[in-house]
Motif scaffolding. Structure first.
Motif, PDB file in Angstrom:
ATOM      1  N   PRO A 651       0.832  -1.208   0.000  1.00 33.89           N
ATOM      2  CA  PRO A 651       0.000   0.000   0.000  1.00 33.89           C
ATOM      3  C   PRO A 651       0.868   1.260   0.000  1.00 33.89           C
ATOM      4  CG  PRO A 651      -0.781  -1.570   1.637  1.00 33.89           C
ATOM      5  CD  PRO A 651       0.555  -2.071   1.153  1.00 33.89           C
ATOM      6  N   THR A 652       0.367   2.287  -0.635  1.00 36.50           N
ATOM      7  CA  THR A 652       1.102   3.561  -0.678  1.00 36.50           C
ATOM      8  C   THR A 652       0.338   4.676   0.035  1.00 36.50           C
ATOM      9  OG1 THR A 652       0.106   4.030  -2.831  1.00 36.50           O
ATOM     10  CG2 THR A 652       2.273   2.964  -2.836  1.00 36.50           C
ATOM     11  N   GLU A 653      -0.929   4.429   0.307  1.00 38.00           N
ATOM     12  CA  GLU A 653      -1.752   5.449   0.954  1.00 38.00           C
ATOM     13  C   GLU A 653      -1.608   5.341   2.468  1.00 38.00           C
ATOM     14  OE1 GLU A 653      -6.415   6.994   0.862  1.00 38.00           O
ATOM     15  OE2 GLU A 653      -5.764   5.270  -0.331  1.00 38.00           O
ATOM     16  N   THR A 654      -1.435   6.492   3.125  1.00 39.03           N
ATOM     17  CA  THR A 654      -1.232   6.526   4.573  1.00 39.03           C
ATOM     18  C   THR A 654      -2.565   6.713   5.290  1.00 39.03           C
ATOM     19  OG1 THR A 654       0.944   7.507   4.238  1.00 39.03           O
ATOM     20  CG2 THR A 654       0.012   7.671   6.445  1.00 39.03           C
ATOM     21  N   CYS A 655      -2.692   6.052   6.422  1.00 38.74           N
ATOM     22  CA  CYS A 655      -3.919   6.130   7.211  1.00 38.74           C
ATOM     23  C   CYS A 655      -4.110   7.556   7.744  1.00 38.74           C
ATOM     24  CB  CYS A 655      -3.857   5.133   8.365  1.00 38.74           C
ATOM     25  SG  CYS A 655      -5.282   5.221   9.483  1.00 38.74           S
ATOM     26  N   ASP A 656      -5.303   8.116   7.527  1.00 40.16           N
ATOM     27  CA  ASP A 656      -5.598   9.460   8.037  1.00 40.16           C
ATOM     28  C   ASP A 656      -6.811   9.450   8.956  1.00 40.16           C
ATOM     29  OD1 ASP A 656      -7.551   8.893   6.236  1.00 40.16           O
ATOM     30  OD2 ASP A 656      -7.175  10.615   4.919  1.00 40.16           O
ATOM     31  N   ALA A 657      -7.126   8.273   9.469  1.00 42.71           N
ATOM     32  CA  ALA A 657      -8.316   8.156  10.314  1.00 42.71           C
ATOM     33  C   ALA A 657      -8.051   8.509  11.761  1.00 42.71           C
ATOM     34  CB  ALA A 657      -8.859   6.721  10.229  1.00 42.71           C
ATOM     35  N   HIS A 658      -6.775   8.678  12.137  1.00 40.17           N
ATOM     36  CA  HIS A 658      -6.450   8.942  13.542  1.00 40.17           C
ATOM     37  C   HIS A 658      -5.522  10.155  13.641  1.00 40.17           C
ATOM     38  CE1 HIS A 658      -6.975   4.540  12.900  1.00 40.17           C
ATOM     39  NE2 HIS A 658      -7.852   4.700  13.877  1.00 40.17           N
ATOM     40  N   GLY A 659      -5.814  11.068  14.574  1.00 40.06           N
ATOM     41  CA  GLY A 659      -4.939  12.222  14.798  1.00 40.06           C
ATOM     42  C   GLY A 659      -5.260  13.369  13.858  1.00 40.06           C
ATOM     43  N   ASP A 660      -4.713  14.553  14.220  1.00 46.84           N
ATOM     44  CA  ASP A 660      -4.977  15.761  13.447  1.00 46.84           C
ATOM     45  C   ASP A 660      -3.795  16.174  12.584  1.00 46.84           C
ATOM     46  OD1 ASP A 660      -7.469  15.920  14.666  1.00 46.84           O
ATOM     47  OD2 ASP A 660      -6.626  17.010  16.400  1.00 46.84           O
ATOM     48  N   LYS A 661      -2.613  15.572  12.854  1.00 41.65           N
ATOM     49  CA  LYS A 661      -1.422  15.972  12.120  1.00 41.65           C
ATOM     50  C   LYS A 661      -1.404  15.343  10.738  1.00 41.65           C
ATOM     51  CE  LYS A 661       1.322  14.379  15.225  1.00 41.65           C
ATOM     52  NZ  LYS A 661       2.572  13.999  15.935  1.00 41.65           N
ATOM     53  N   GLU A 662      -0.544  15.909   9.897  1.00 39.11           N
ATOM     54  CA  GLU A 662      -0.331  15.318   8.576  1.00 39.11           C
ATOM     55  C   GLU A 662       0.209  13.905   8.781  1.00 39.11           C
ATOM     56  OE1 GLU A 662      -0.442  15.260   4.447  1.00 39.11           O
ATOM     57  OE2 GLU A 662      -1.127  16.838   5.813  1.00 39.11           O
ATOM     58  N   PRO A 663      -0.460  12.888   8.257  1.00 43.41           N
ATOM     59  CA  PRO A 663      -0.031  11.502   8.538  1.00 43.41           C
ATOM     60  C   PRO A 663       1.326  11.182   7.943  1.00 43.41           C
ATOM     61  CG  PRO A 663      -1.742  11.531   6.843  1.00 43.41           C
ATOM     62  CD  PRO A 663      -1.630  12.938   7.357  1.00 43.41           C
ATOM     63  N   GLU A 664       2.145  10.567   8.759  1.00 45.00           N
ATOM     64  CA  GLU A 664       3.454  10.097   8.321  1.00 45.00           C
ATOM     65  C   GLU A 664       3.515   8.585   8.539  1.00 45.00           C
ATOM     66  OE1 GLU A 664       6.103  11.482   6.975  1.00 45.00           O
ATOM     67  OE2 GLU A 664       5.223  13.492   6.861  1.00 45.00           O
ATOM     68  N   PRO A 665       3.932   7.807   7.520  1.00 45.26           N
ATOM     69  CA  PRO A 665       4.007   6.344   7.686  1.00 45.26           C
ATOM     70  C   PRO A 665       4.948   5.976   8.818  1.00 45.26           C
ATOM     71  CG  PRO A 665       4.269   6.961   5.377  1.00 45.26           C
ATOM     72  CD  PRO A 665       4.340   8.232   6.180  1.00 45.26           C
ATOM     73  N   LEU A 666       4.568   4.988   9.562  1.00 38.70           N
ATOM     74  CA  LEU A 666       5.391   4.498  10.660  1.00 38.70           C
ATOM     75  C   LEU A 666       6.600   3.769  10.097  1.00 38.70           C
ATOM     76  CD1 LEU A 666       5.240   4.301  13.815  1.00 38.70           C
ATOM     77  CD2 LEU A 666       4.357   1.981  13.459  1.00 38.70           C
ATOM     78  N   PRO A 667       7.809   4.151  10.523  1.00 34.77           N
ATOM     79  CA  PRO A 667       8.976   3.434   9.999  1.00 34.77           C
ATOM     80  C   PRO A 667       8.982   1.975  10.460  1.00 34.77           C
ATOM     81  CG  PRO A 667       9.621   5.070  11.637  1.00 34.77           C
ATOM     82  CD  PRO A 667       8.158   5.214  11.447  1.00 34.77           C
ATOM     83  N   VAL A 668       9.552   1.130   9.652  1.00 37.82           N
ATOM     84  CA  VAL A 668       9.575  -0.306   9.946  1.00 37.82           C
ATOM     85  C   VAL A 668      10.392  -0.594  11.183  1.00 37.82           C
ATOM     86  CG1 VAL A 668      10.355  -2.558   9.084  1.00 37.82           C
ATOM     87  CG2 VAL A 668       9.197  -0.957   7.563  1.00 37.82           C
ATOM     88  N   GLU A 669      11.378   0.256  11.479  1.00 41.70           N
ATOM     89  CA  GLU A 669      12.245  -0.007  12.628  1.00 41.70           C
ATOM     90  C   GLU A 669      11.460  -0.043  13.938  1.00 41.70           C
ATOM     91  OE1 GLU A 669      14.649   1.032   9.339  1.00 41.70           O
ATOM     92  OE2 GLU A 669      12.950   2.071  10.249  1.00 41.70           O
ATOM     93  N   GLU A 670      10.311   0.654  13.999  1.00 45.93           N
ATOM     94  CA  GLU A 670       9.519   0.670  15.231  1.00 45.93           C
ATOM     95  C   GLU A 670       8.701  -0.613  15.293  1.00 45.93           C
ATOM     96  OE1 GLU A 670       5.782   3.124  17.128  1.00 45.93           O
ATOM     97  OE2 GLU A 670       7.240   4.193  15.889  1.00 45.93           O
ATOM     98  N   LYS A 671       8.923  -1.428  16.298  1.00 46.76           N
ATOM     99  CA  LYS A 671       8.314  -2.749  16.374  1.00 46.76           C
ATOM    100  C   LYS A 671       7.138  -2.747  17.334  1.00 46.76           C
ATOM    101  CE  LYS A 671      12.568  -5.263  15.395  1.00 46.76           C
ATOM    102  NZ  LYS A 671      13.434  -4.128  15.238  1.00 46.76           N
ATOM    103  N   THR A 672       6.161  -3.550  17.014  1.00 53.67           N
ATOM    104  CA  THR A 672       5.072  -3.808  17.940  1.00 53.67           C
ATOM    105  C   THR A 672       5.367  -5.095  18.673  1.00 53.67           C
ATOM    106  OG1 THR A 672       3.885  -4.987  16.211  1.00 53.67           O
ATOM    107  CG2 THR A 672       3.410  -2.666  16.445  1.00 53.67           C
ATOM    108  N   GLN A 673       4.513  -5.443  19.632  1.00 51.98           N
ATOM    109  CA  GLN A 673       4.736  -6.644  20.432  1.00 51.98           C
ATOM    110  C   GLN A 673       4.679  -7.880  19.541  1.00 51.98           C
ATOM    111  OE1 GLN A 673       2.042  -7.052  23.641  1.00 51.98           O
ATOM    112  NE2 GLN A 673       3.021  -8.875  24.487  1.00 51.98           N
TER     113      GLN A 673
END
Length: 687
Positions: A651-673
């Motif tokens: 996907p190339t489109e960034t999620c804009d459903a959350h927050g008021d700031k200009e959406p920035e894709p989450l870098p891959v380096e940031e890991k979830t559990q």
């Protein structure tokens, strides 16, 4: 005038001298030949015959060179019997078809040989032979089956020795106790017991004529294998008995019309290991490699195979441990090294003594949801779908075939999940998503890929194909999943590596494996990554995940009569099937047997192999997605998941459903559990 008379007398004297010299030469040659023949006869009479060739059994060897089975055993398949305890009909039938002048010749039928030469010259082909029973006995007892002049000479010598040392009845008795009647039975007593459950003395005319025809071609004329061929040869033998005056035409006709009562082949009780694998190898050697069955049975061959006995024992133990309390339940397990195609373990059933039917090659079983990965691989590799593609999981009426037909599948337990992506669909085995997928990709394209991956059974191009309604064998499924494990490369399965004769000469050597790139490595890896979720939380294989201490991918499948788990590691592609032979419905407990068999086997088979992650090829990218929207996740997204894609399909489109700031894709380096320890390791490797 006197001069002329002297010339005539001189010419006559010269002619007499020449004739006398010629006579002396012939006499000398004759005497020399008589002396040489006498010396040869004396030598043959005094010389001992060699050890019988049939006493040497062909051996089946494991990958480590360990002898695991034999293809012949006198303990189970040979029983000598005196000539006066063999049915006269059997003796007459054998002589009528094999050697009518047996009691009249000295081991060689010169008239028969001359007749055979003329017939073969006329037909310009070898259509008729002239071997006597004594020659056949010499060949079976002492010689290999190579076609050389030296072997022919030895055959003649041994034939002469047999005729010198034994009486005709002794030769005939030895022949009838030695000849191979197929299915591991040597000698007429073993054959009579195996085919008809009676002694050789009790054989009727019809039974005798049937058995007398088998040695000509133990596979081709076996009533167990080819009844039409066996009946045709029975008629030929009965006609031969009429010609020799043993029976009347009326007797022959009645015998031919008689319905014979056969029994199943007697069970082999040699204690061989891996009996289903042994039977499979026998079939490969005879029907695929073209070896003669009698040579395999008693030629002293060594068959080097791919079977790993530790792996085989792990498979047998896993099956036995799960099905020990289910007396009628059957199972199959086939495990292949996807990198080489080597068959490492094969269990064709729960109990070989109870049933010799090899369920690994049964093509009457529906694979259920285990077929879905083949379809999803087609969707990914064609770029028609990605792991983020979504469909609504809800009761749906599908229209197909230009809207002329409809199909309304259901999910197991009428459980529907709403909007889901491919990972969720695979983990939950969602049928609605699967049918949407096959209608998007096209059934013909799925079938084409299935063929390339090793599916040879007929596949129907209908929407229900997505749910595994076209029957296939466990062997085909393990082969197909091996392609996914092997980064999209298909290597044809192999069981026999090498065959040598009793003098260690190589008769056959398997060609080097030639991998075929069926799909691109990136597509195979993305699917592998998705199939790992089957063993994670929410997956249909999650209940056995605690038993598997290494990265593993696969798919469960359940129908009303069949339970499957087909899965793989980098080292093994394994298919497990559980069900009943008579099509009996599976209960809930029985339908859950395949997964623990797979888990126990995989862990035991690979206990000495360090866990390995699936290698990540070029052309794979990983991004974090917002599960709700399927778009690239941002810091503001309340949840996120790492997903993999073929490069260029992410996907190339960034999620804009959350927050008021200009959406920035989450870098891959940031890991979830992480979901598991190997997921951490895998993500570390990807990063």
């Amino acid at each position: 005038m006197q001069a002329m008379q002297r010339l005539v007398r001189s010419s006559r004297r010269g002619s007499h001298r020449r004739r006398f010299l010629i006579f002396k030469c012939f006499l000398a040659c004759g005497v020399t030949m008589l002396i040489a023949s006498g010396a040869l006869i004396f030598y043959l009479y005094q010389a001992d015959l060699p050890l019988a060739y049939s006493d040497r059994h062909s051996q089946l060897l494991s990958r480590q060179g360990e002898a695991i089975a034999v293809f012949s055993s006198s303990d189970r398949s040979r029983s000598n019997v005196a000539l006066n305890h063999i049915s006269p009909y059997l003796i007459q039938a054998t002589l009528a078809v094999e050697d009518r002048h047996f009691y009249d010749h000295f081991g060689f039928d010169l008239k028969g040989m001359a007749r055979a030469v003329l017939v073969n010259l006329k037909e310009m082909n070898k259509v008729q032979g002239a071997s006597t029973l004594t020659q056949q006995l010499a060949r079976n007892l002492y010689l290999s089956h190579e076609r050389t002049w030296s072997r022919k000479l030895k055959e003649a010598m041994y034939t002469a020795q047999l005729e010198m040392k034994l009486g005709k009845d002794e030769i005939l008795q030895m022949y009838l106790n030695e000849i191979y009647y197929g299915h591991g039975a040597y000698g007429i007593e073993a054959a009579a017991q195996m085919y008809f459950g009676k002694s050789a003395e009790q054989l009727s005319l019809a039974e005798s004529a049937m058995l007398a025809g088998v040695p000509k071609g133990p596979t081709y004329y076996s009533p167990f294998n080819q009844m039409k061929n066996a009946k045709d040869r029975q008629r030929l033998i009965l006609n031969a008995m009429v010609e020799t005056g043993n029976i009347t035409e009326l007797q022959a006709e009645k015998a031919y019309e008689e319905i014979l009562q056969f029994q199943s082949p007697k069970l082999r009780t040699t204690g061989d290991q891996a009996p289903y694998f042994r039977d499979y190898v026998r079939n490969v050697i005879i029907n695929e490699l073209g070896f003669d069955e009698s040579l395999l049975e008693n030629g002293g061959l060594k068959i080097y195979t791919t079977l790993d006995m530790e792996t085989q024992k792990a498979a047998e133990l896993a099956v036995a441990s799960e099905l020990k309390d289910s007396p009628e339940l059957e199972a199959a397990l086939i495990s292949i090294d996807p990198r080489s195609g080597h068959i490492k373990a094969l269990v064709g059933g729960v109990n070989y003594v109870r049933s010799q039917y090899n369920h690994v090659f049964a093509t009457t079983r529906q694979p259920g949801s285990t077929f879905k990965p083949i379809m999803y691989l087609s969707a990914l590799s064609s770029r028609k779908m990605t792991s983020a593609s979504k469909f609504s999981s809800q009761p749906t009426l599908f229209h197909y075939d230009n809207n002329r037909k409809t199909y309304s599948p259901k999910n197991f337990g009428d459980k529907y999940l709403g909007e889901i992506d491919m990972r969720q669909a695979i983990a939950a085995s969602d049928n609605i998503y699967a049918v949407n997928t096959i209608l998007t990709v096209g059934a013909d394209q799925v079938i084409e890929l299935g063929r390339k991956m090793g599916i040879t059974s007929p596949l129907n191009a209908v929407p229900s194909l997505a749910l595994g309604t076209s029957p296939v064998s466990p062997f085909e499924m393990a082969t197909a999943f091996g392609v996914i494990s092997n980064q999209g490369k298909q290597v044809k399965p192999v069981a026999v590596l090498k065959i040598t004769d009793d003098e260690d000469r190589i008769l056959y050597e398997a060609p080097s494996a030639a991998p075929e790139q069926v799909v691109e490595p990136a597509a195979a890896y993305v699917l592998t990554h998705l199939l790992e979720s089957v063993f994670e939380a929410g997956g249909t294989g999650n209940r056995v995940s605690a038993d598997i201490k290494r990265p593993v991918a696969g798919k469960t499948g359940t129908t009303s009569t069949d339970a499957w788990l087909v899965g793989f590691t980098p080292e093994l592609s394994t298919a497990v099937w559980v069900g009943y032979d008579k099509g009996k419905m599976l209960g809930t407990a029985e339908s859950r047997k395949a997964a623990p068999i797979f888990a126990k086997y995989t862990e035991k088979a690979l206990e000495k192999v360090p866990p390995k992650i699936f290698p990540i090829p070029d052309g794979v990218v990983s991004v974090y997605l917002d599960p709700a929207t399927g778009k690239l996740a941002t810091e503001d997204c309340p949840s996120k998941k790492l997903e993999v894609f073929i490069e260029g399909t992410e996907p190339t489109e960034t999620c804009d459903a959350h927050g008021d700031k200009e959406p920035e894709p989450l870098p891959v380096e940031e890991k979830t559990q992480s979901r598991s320890w190997w997921s951490d390791l895998k993500r570390w490797w990807m990063d």
